[in-house]
Scaffold this motif. Structure first.
Motif, PDB file in Angstrom:
ATOM      1  N   MET A  93      -7.994   2.880   6.497  1.00  0.00           N
ATOM      2  CA  MET A  93      -7.330   1.407   6.374  1.00  0.00           C
ATOM      3  C   MET A  93      -7.998   0.635   7.232  1.00  0.00           C
ATOM      4  O   MET A  93      -8.139   1.269   8.362  1.00  0.00           O
ATOM      5  CB  MET A  93      -5.963   1.450   6.508  1.00  0.00           C
ATOM      6  CG  MET A  93      -5.211   2.223   5.292  1.00  0.00           C
ATOM      7  SD  MET A  93      -3.436   2.363   5.840  1.00  0.00           S
ATOM      8  CE  MET A  93      -2.848   3.106   4.488  1.00  0.00           C
TER       9      MET A  93
ATOM     10  N   THR B 209       0.752  -1.067  -0.050  1.00  0.00           N
ATOM     11  CA  THR B 209      -0.030   0.021  -0.089  1.00  0.00           C
ATOM     12  C   THR B 209       0.887   1.157  -0.008  1.00  0.00           C
ATOM     13  O   THR B 209       0.439   2.283  -0.748  1.00  0.00           O
ATOM     14  CB  THR B 209      -0.848   0.060   1.199  1.00  0.00           C
ATOM     15  OG1 THR B 209      -1.763  -1.373   1.228  1.00  0.00           O
ATOM     16  CG2 THR B 209      -2.123   1.305   1.233  1.00  0.00           C
TER      17      THR B 209
ATOM     18  N   VAL C  38      -7.698   8.901   3.355  1.00  0.00           N
ATOM     19  CA  VAL C  38      -7.166   7.378   3.576  1.00  0.00           C
ATOM     20  C   VAL C  38      -7.703   6.633   4.779  1.00  0.00           C
ATOM     21  O   VAL C  38      -7.649   7.149   5.698  1.00  0.00           O
ATOM     22  CB  VAL C  38      -5.624   7.439   3.374  1.00  0.00           C
ATOM     23  CG1 VAL C  38      -5.182   5.746   3.585  1.00  0.00           C
ATOM     24  CG2 VAL C  38      -4.905   8.109   2.259  1.00  0.00           C
TER      25      VAL C  38
ATOM     26  N   SER D  96      -7.916  -0.963   2.162  1.00  0.00           N
ATOM     27  CA  SER D  96      -7.795   0.717   1.928  1.00  0.00           C
ATOM     28  C   SER D  96      -8.688   1.085   1.045  1.00  0.00           C
ATOM     29  O   SER D  96      -8.955   0.786  -0.003  1.00  0.00           O
ATOM     30  CB  SER D  96      -6.295   0.998   1.554  1.00  0.00           C
ATOM     31  OG  SER D  96      -5.385   0.338   2.532  1.00  0.00           O
TER      32      SER D  96
END
Length: 198
Positions: free
Chosen positions: A160, A139, A158, A169
């Motif tokens: 996750m 990632t 973002v 993600s």
């Protein structure tokens, strides 16, 4: 009262003559010399402006001794600028680059969803939601590759989640383009998964 030049004394004649000379001198200065000085000032100003233009041209010629090579370089930079910030909100090339970057990092690309473009002052922002699965290292490498994509973009969100050692993600990437009128094809939401793209 009769005025006779012959009856005037030499002193008065001298004064009249001197006054006439002064008047003639002043008229000569006002009409001829003053006008010439103004023309000289205007020509001097023009000469300085032309010298500045000449200095710019000479500087350009000195910096770019091969104009043809310079034009090729300019064309390359123009194409690069158009790739970074195109006139149309079309995303086909960008989506292919995102898919290629995910594949190169060993990530599974779950989804890519372009959202509605937002018109700003002179440009447009189009959010693109990207879903990926992989390890943290994969990632991180993918995020670095997103920065290297030629199209100007910014990562704004973002999130996750880790499930059974796999990092899931969701990213929101803002893609920019020069603006067009609202209601164009780029303004509509076009959901696209990895298999939907050309």
């Amino acid at each position: 009262m009769n005025f006779s030049w012959a009856k005037l004394s030499t002193k008065h004649k001298s004064l009249v003559f001197a006054g006439g000379l002064l008047l003639a001198g002043w008229l000569y200065y006002a009409w001829i010399i003053q006008e010439q000085n103004e023309q000289i000032t205007a020509l001097t100003t023009r000469l300085q402006a032309e010298n500045q233009k000449l200095a710019v041209i000479q500087g350009f010629a000195y910096s770019h001794p091969e104009p043809a090579a310079f034009l090729v370089e300019l064309e390359r930079k123009l194409l690069q600028a158009e790739a970074m910030l195109p006139n149309q909100p079309e995303l086909g090339g960008l989506l292919a680059q995102v898919e290629q970057a995910a594949r190169a990092c060993g990530l599974q690309l779950v989804e890519i969803k372009p959202a509605t473009a937002v018109a700003k002052a002179g440009y447009r922002e189009m959010p693109v939601e990207i879903g990926i699965k992989g390890t943290f290292a994969q990632t991180a490498e993918f995020l670095k590759k997103l920065e290297d994509i030629p199209r100007f973009n910014s990562l704004t969100q973002v999130s996750m989640n880790s499930r059974q050692g796999i990092l899931e993600s969701k990213l929101v990437l803002i893609v920019y383009s020069y603006g067009g009128a609202a209601g164009t094809a780029g303004d509509k939401q076009v959901p696209a998964g990895p298999t939907d793209r050309k």
